[in-house]
Design a protein around this motif. Sequence first.
Motif, PDB file in Angstrom:
ATOM      1  N   VAL A   1      74.091   9.807 -20.278  1.00 52.51           N
ATOM      2  CA  VAL A   1      73.707   9.071 -18.983  1.00 52.51           C
ATOM      3  C   VAL A   1      72.907   9.555 -18.097  1.00 52.51           C
ATOM      4  O   VAL A   1      71.139   8.741 -17.539  1.00 52.51           O
ATOM      5  CB  VAL A   1      75.266   8.266 -17.815  1.00 52.51           C
ATOM      6  N   LEU A   2      72.662  11.044 -17.800  1.00 53.54           N
ATOM      7  CA  LEU A   2      72.052  11.706 -17.476  1.00 53.54           C
ATOM      8  C   LEU A   2      70.713  11.651 -18.357  1.00 53.54           C
ATOM      9  O   LEU A   2      69.995  12.031 -17.922  1.00 53.54           O
ATOM     10  CB  LEU A   2      72.393  13.231 -17.741  1.00 53.54           C
TER      11      LEU A   2
ATOM     12  N   LEU B   1      69.298   9.100 -19.690  1.00 54.35           N
ATOM     13  CA  LEU B   1      69.279   7.921 -19.992  1.00 54.35           C
ATOM     14  C   LEU B   1      68.362   8.286 -18.023  1.00 54.35           C
ATOM     15  O   LEU B   1      67.197   7.806 -18.088  1.00 54.35           O
ATOM     16  CB  LEU B   1      69.690   6.737 -19.020  1.00 54.35           C
ATOM     17  N   ILE B   2      69.632   9.085 -17.396  1.00 59.09           N
ATOM     18  CA  ILE B   2      67.940   8.785 -15.920  1.00 59.09           C
ATOM     19  C   ILE B   2      67.550   9.317 -15.841  1.00 59.09           C
ATOM     20  O   ILE B   2      66.267   9.745 -14.554  1.00 59.09           O
ATOM     21  CB  ILE B   2      69.191   9.355 -14.606  1.00 59.09           C
ATOM     22  N   ASP B   3      66.996  10.432 -16.547  1.00 56.22           N
ATOM     23  CA  ASP B   3      66.133  11.674 -16.955  1.00 56.22           C
ATOM     24  C   ASP B   3      64.776  11.277 -16.919  1.00 56.22           C
ATOM     25  O   ASP B   3      64.074  11.722 -16.867  1.00 56.22           O
ATOM     26  CB  ASP B   3      66.607  13.116 -17.309  1.00 56.22           C
ATOM     27  N   GLN B   4      64.930   9.526 -17.189  1.00 53.28           N
ATOM     28  CA  GLN B   4      62.928   9.424 -17.606  1.00 53.28           C
ATOM     29  C   GLN B   4      62.812   9.534 -16.051  1.00 53.28           C
ATOM     30  O   GLN B   4      61.239   9.150 -15.887  1.00 53.28           O
ATOM     31  CB  GLN B   4      63.453   7.740 -18.293  1.00 53.28           C
ATOM     32  N   LEU B   5      63.312   9.390 -15.202  1.00 55.69           N
ATOM     33  CA  LEU B   5      62.730   9.138 -13.930  1.00 55.69           C
ATOM     34  C   LEU B   5      62.081  10.457 -13.662  1.00 55.69           C
ATOM     35  O   LEU B   5      60.439  10.379 -12.667  1.00 55.69           O
ATOM     36  CB  LEU B   5      63.548   8.930 -12.398  1.00 55.69           C
TER      37      LEU B   5
END
Lengths: 486, 484, 99
Positions: free
Chosen positions: C34-35, C37-41
């Motif tokens: 999941v991290l 995935l959100i690291d794209q930000l």
Amino acid sequence: MLNSTVTELSDALAARKISSVELTRLFLDRIKGLNGRLNAFITVDEERSLAQARVADERRSGGRAGRLTGIPVAHKDIFCTRGIRTTCGSKMLATFKSPYDAHVIERFNAAGAVLLGKTNMDEFAMGSSNETSHFGPVRNPWDLDRVPGGSSGGSAAAVAARMAPAATGTDTGGSIRQPAALSGVSGLKPTYGVVSRYGMIAFASSLDQGGPLAKSAADLALLMNAMAGFDARDSTSLERPAEDYTRSLNDSLQGLRIGLPKEYFADGVDADVLARVSEAVRWFEGHGAKTVAITLPNTGLAVPVYYVIAPAEASSNLSRFDGVRYGHRAKEYTDLNDMYRRTRAEGFGAEVKRRILIGTYVLSHGYYDAYYLQAQKVRRLIAKDFTEAFARCDLIMGPTSPSTAFALGAKTDDPVQMYLNDIFTIPAPLAGLPGLSIPCGFDAKGLPVGLQIMGNYFAEAKMLGAAHRYQQATDWHLRAPKEAQL
Amino acid sequence: MAWEIVVGIETHAQLLTHSKIFSGASTAFGAEPNTQACAVDIALPGVLPVLNAQAVELAVRLGIAVGGKISRKSIFARKNYFYPDLPKGYQISQYEIPVVQGGSLKIVLPEGEKTIRLTRAHLEEDAGKSLHEDFQGMTGIDLNRAGTPLLEIVTEPDMRGAKEAVAYARALHSLVRWIGICDGNMQEGSFRCDANVSVRKVGSNELGTRCEIKNLNSFLFMEQAIVFEASRQIEVLESGGKIQQETRLFDTEIGETRAMRSKEDAQDYRYFPDPDLLPLVISEKEINRIGSELPEGPESVRKRFVDEYHFSMEMAFVLTLDRVRAEHFDAFWKQLLELTANVDPIARVQAANFAMMEIGAAMGRLGIAVEEILPDRLAVLIARVLDNTISHRIAKEVFSAMLAGEGAPDEIIEKRGLKQISDSGAIGKIVDEVLAANAKQVEDYRSGKEKAFNSLVGQVMKRSQGKANPAQVNEILRRKLKAT
Amino acid sequence: MFLTPAQLHRIALLARIAVSPEEARAVTDRLNQVLGLIDQLQAVDTRGIEPMSHPLDTQQAVQQRLRADAVTEPDLRAEIQALAPAVEQGLYLVPKVIE
């Protein structure tokens, strides 16, 4: 009767062709017959429902009936209901009896609707397949080996299987629209703040919004007339004049500008889904609407933004479940902290715990700016995409979900794949915008496809109007799963 | 080498509202456990907070009174931690943008006034109470207090030592009652102070590592705790140790501070804006209205008493500890000024001092509320002292009679025949009688025993029932003793 | 960013969720997915962009509504405490708290 819309049932009740007690018993019997296989309901209290139906019939005899008086409605088990347990799909609240009614429940009670039962859902609304429920998965009435979508999967399946003429749901990242699409029913997520969150167990407070699921857009409008409205107990509830959501049902489509975001018609969407959605769009073009090519360039960032903001808010919202004042408490523990840790480890399922841990992490010291604050900034970029788009069009259309219903267990081992399935439903709640999903055909396997219609803030009536015109010309929304396979 | 003690104070003042900050439950003290903990207070699933208008109003009142900046827009955040008296698992509090920023408070010290700078004041909700008496080996939780509105008032580390800290706490205590935002009841926990204490070498500009001391529920405990904590820290540092930044509890039984076990974990409160609440917006118009309704503050009244009325700073300080008392005295003084326009100002201030003492004594000894003493009657009484109608001693008697409800001072003086005897003939007659009856004292006086004179004066006063003008008695007695 | 088992331990402690040593590895792996995935930000340029904490703040001035200071809630202790796992003399009972 089971196949009738709420609008038709309301007319039948008004014409005294049937009583509310008879109607309620009809649906209760249907639930009794099907729930063992579909698992759409967590709690049904027949006596309670019939008592309410009797009151509704008396009210009608007294000449005080409204459009929803006597109509049985199923409620997602996230809405607190006095006198009948509210579990939120969790072991944590498996025996919880709320001492108060949610605002939405109060509204339906005031309208004289009958509470038919509490529908199954992903635990604390965290899921897109209804597989995270403590009470077991809900099965898709169109194919029992498939998921109905989630988190309002029980509500969607109940309407699809004709176990309820209408149901309530909540949508945080697509939890009304996606199960509506996967189960072949209509569902609306209103503008943030239109439906009170009071008594709706919080998942992610800045995203959660209640809304209706039913067969038709006209039914959704009727249900919205009951559900929507200002509530002083919710600080985020909007103080606006009451709206009649049925007012635009018969508006012409002439000149309507439909935006087609290129990101929603891209690779990664099932061919059948694209085909059905495109056919629906062509129908609108053929009836006076114009299509406009638009772009929502930050669509790809919506899922990452959502998986920072929603878990962050959830991690805090779910701290109250600590085994002190209500809910599950671990039997054995060594001290206070051990009691907390075991209570929460036992009371929450794996997905809920995962999201609490993610949320705790993104808010923790040293990560807040990089994750939470950054996500809130990107959230604004996503909202800005819509502001720019709605300068060029009146409604946005596209697929609700990139695929039709997937098999039970297909995505449970890969949370990220599960999350990415919500790519088209997550942007609207991030921007606070309304969105609805209506059936627009089937894929090759006979599974329903959903057309998503998004509108600008407070454009619900316009969206419902467009959907209603489409449903007057098509019958996708009236198709029911084959009885033999149920 | 000398050490300097540096103290900053955080005060939690419960705001005087009827209902809680985010719910409609009562805030009354002393109810049966958990009978004033509604669905919102116990954090049932699905409930939401709505902000109490009066809590905001009271916070703004304090902000204006201390000359702070009222934030036109402030934000409520969630402070996340688990504790059984915190039902939601987070406390709603203002973090990044508080409702009041800056401001200051003047404290009165023996060497004069000192200004203590305030950092901020923010709104938050109180927690419940843990009752540690044994319930089957468990702790009992009462959530009646949960959600009571608090204003947390934080100072800069501007106090040097326990005396200054206590002077600040007293000044704030007096201010919050003065402007009617808090009842100041320390026993009931309406006004709670935590002290951040550190020490450093005299002359150093850097702050030492601080410890936060909790549970200072009286000014005496605050003083004891700071004195103890500072000497503990000095001892640690002088023996080559380091101060651990920590939260300590003052144990009133043994007069010592100790580290709190429940605060052992390094905390990470994961603050973020509460999505259930929107920004608190306060308009210029509201701020002006609240400001216009505020009474004159104690600092201003004190200044007026010193500058215009020529009271001593000490007297002005005592009179302005309480607004009712200050207003009462102010009314009395204005009346007295009118009645005694031609009197020597110094004599008038002395008489006022006398009045202040008498009022204080009546309030302390007899438990009389200051409102029961009518300022205009008191002014007449003091005017009678200043115009020599009665002596101070008789004034006390009249004052007692006034408190007993015998009427206006002139009435009492008349009825009881207390008018001072200033007729030299009458006084002379009494003096003659006393001299005749006390040959021994007369003899002693003449042989140089000055004490005997005082005894004779006393006899005269006694025989006149205290009514003889003491100055005249003195003068006539000396004259007659010399003559015979 | 990447979560280590030690960080998981600390987060689980903050969140008051027991994670057994046997599950720790699997949970860490899942969270890291999941991290990821959100690291794209992290790559997004958000200079000059205000954080959006309320979904309607682009539409209208969002401002907290105030409630009149009135006692409106009756005593529902009996009903509310019927939900509690352990109660005595009107108090909620918890394992001993040591301050």
